[in-house]
Design an enzyme around this catalytic site. Sequence first.
Site, short mmCIF file in Angstrom:
data_model
loop_
_atom_site.label_atom_id
_atom_site.label_comp_id
_atom_site.label_asym_id
_atom_site.label_seq_id
_atom_site.Cartn_x
_atom_site.Cartn_y
_atom_site.Cartn_z
CG ASP A 63 -1.79 1.22 1.30
OD1 ASP A 63 -1.65 2.11 0.43
OD2 ASP A 63 -2.63 1.30 2.22
CB VAL A 64 2.16 3.46 -2.72
CG1 VAL A 64 2.68 2.35 -3.61
CG2 VAL A 64 0.86 4.04 -3.26
CE1 TYR A 156 -5.13 10.07 -12.18
CE2 TYR A 156 -5.15 11.72 -13.91
CZ TYR A 156 -4.74 10.50 -13.44
OH TYR A 156 -3.94 9.69 -14.21
CE LYS A 160 -1.35 10.30 -11.87
NZ LYS A 160 -0.40 9.23 -11.57
N1 NAD Z 1 -4.82 4.95 -18.24
C1 NAD Z 1 -4.60 6.22 -18.54
O1 NAD Z 1 -5.21 6.79 -19.47
C2 NAD Z 1 -3.59 7.02 -17.75
C3 NAD Z 1 -3.28 8.31 -18.21
C4 NAD Z 1 -2.36 9.06 -17.50
C5 NAD Z 1 -1.75 8.56 -16.38
N2 NAD Z 1 -2.06 7.30 -15.95
C6 NAD Z 1 -1.40 6.83 -14.74
O2 NAD Z 1 -0.74 5.61 -15.00
C7 NAD Z 1 -0.66 4.85 -13.79
C8 NAD Z 1 -1.18 3.44 -14.06
O3 NAD Z 1 -2.53 3.56 -14.48
P1 NAD Z 1 -3.33 2.41 -15.26
O4 NAD Z 1 -4.02 3.05 -16.39
O5 NAD Z 1 -2.44 1.24 -15.49
O6 NAD Z 1 -4.45 2.10 -14.17
P2 NAD Z 1 -4.88 0.73 -13.45
O7 NAD Z 1 -6.07 1.09 -12.65
O8 NAD Z 1 -4.97 -0.34 -14.47
O9 NAD Z 1 -3.63 0.43 -12.48
C9 NAD Z 1 -3.40 1.11 -11.28
C10 NAD Z 1 -2.86 0.11 -10.28
O10 NAD Z 1 -2.53 0.81 -9.06
C11 NAD Z 1 -2.86 -0.04 -7.98
N3 NAD Z 1 -3.05 0.71 -6.74
C12 NAD Z 1 -4.08 1.54 -6.41
N4 NAD Z 1 -3.91 2.00 -5.16
C13 NAD Z 1 -2.76 1.46 -4.68
C14 NAD Z 1 -2.06 1.56 -3.45
N5 NAD Z 1 -2.53 2.30 -2.43
N6 NAD Z 1 -0.89 0.88 -3.31
C15 NAD Z 1 -0.43 0.11 -4.32
N7 NAD Z 1 -1.05 -0.04 -5.51
C16 NAD Z 1 -2.20 0.64 -5.69
C17 NAD Z 1 -4.16 -0.72 -8.43
O11 NAD Z 1 -4.40 -1.90 -7.69
C18 NAD Z 1 -3.87 -0.97 -9.90
O12 NAD Z 1 -3.34 -2.26 -10.12
C19 NAD Z 1 -1.48 5.62 -12.75
O13 NAD Z 1 -0.61 6.39 -11.95
C20 NAD Z 1 -2.34 6.52 -13.60
O14 NAD Z 1 -2.75 7.68 -12.91
C21 NAD Z 1 -2.96 6.51 -16.61
#
Ligand code: NAD
Length: 249
Positions: A63-64, A156, A160
């Site tokens: 849990d980060v 959000y 970021k």
């Molecule tokens: N998908 C997009 O369009 C997008 C765009 C910009 C940025 N991002 C960023 O990319 C990163 C990954 O996103 P994604 O699209 O793969 O989403 P996702 O929801 O598929 O993956 C996010 C992961 O973070 C984990 N997580 C959540 N809370 C946590 C915690 N407290 N401790 C540890 N793990 C935790 C979740 O279990 C999940 O596996 C994120 O930081 C997201 O904000 C995604």
Amino acid sequence: MDTGLKDKVVLITGGAGGIGRACALAFSQEGARVVVADLNLPAAEAVAREVGVHGEALALKVDVTSADSVRAMFDGATGRFGQVDVLVNGAGIFHRTPIDELSVEAWEQLMSINLRGTFLCSQAALKVMKPRRSGNIINIASMGGQVGGLVAGADYSASKAGVLCFTKSLAKNAGPSGINVNAVNPGVIDTEMTRPWGQEILDQRLAETPLRRLGTAEEVAWVIVFLASRQASFVHGAHIDINGGIYMD
Ligand SMILES: NC(=O)c1ccc[n+]([C@@H]2O[C@H](COP(=O)([O-])OP(=O)(O)OC[C@H]3O[C@@H](n4cnc5c(N)ncnc54)[C@H](O)[C@@H]3O)[C@@H](O)[C@H]2O)c1
């Protein structure tokens, strides 16, 4: 091309998510040993099994938001592999709640994962990397942190933007210790995070995107691999946009 990543230890938070999984697979294809760390342990274990086809992988629960949990994650990673060479801060959550409906609790929850989590994991990484005078930290920020929230909630986007500025501070502090620090700004990427947006919103975003499609998790992962590679060794304190041209700065 030899990226210099063979046998490097790469720790990925949010490793069970769409982009995290793609990172785990991409790094392992470069010969790295991968730690898949996530709140969702069964999903992290499933990714580690997939990665196992290419090379060594370890799944850990983290849990980060918790300093103790982050410390235990680094202990687990170094206990198994002896070191951590690359940290990818990918754990994150997404909200779309309008500002006037956003609760303090929801704000705090998102900030604690997206921003505090990035800080805690980076701080723990420095402890491991500084004595070896080498390392690489890559933060996953977002286009939302550059342009403000429209589809993304204000919390959000603010988190970021914080990750982006934290990246610069970290780069200034850690650079003299031989540690590279950078960030990526994905646009709209096809993962579990964006699937609930619904077709209407996605169609609007596509109309604004010169490449007329969503990005894939793999397209984010390979830029992150590049930033960790020896080819990007003088890229520092930078961010790379991965957004199909929807935002150009
Ligand atoms: N998908 C997009 O369009 C997008 C765009 C910009 C940025 N991002 C960023 O990319 C990163 C990954 O996103 P994604 O699209 O793969 O989403 P996702 O929801 O598929 O993956 C996010 C992961 O973070 C984990 N997580 C959540 N809370 C946590 C915690 N407290 N401790 C540890 N793990 C935790 C979740 O279990 C999940 O596996 C994120 O930081 C997201 O904000 C995604």
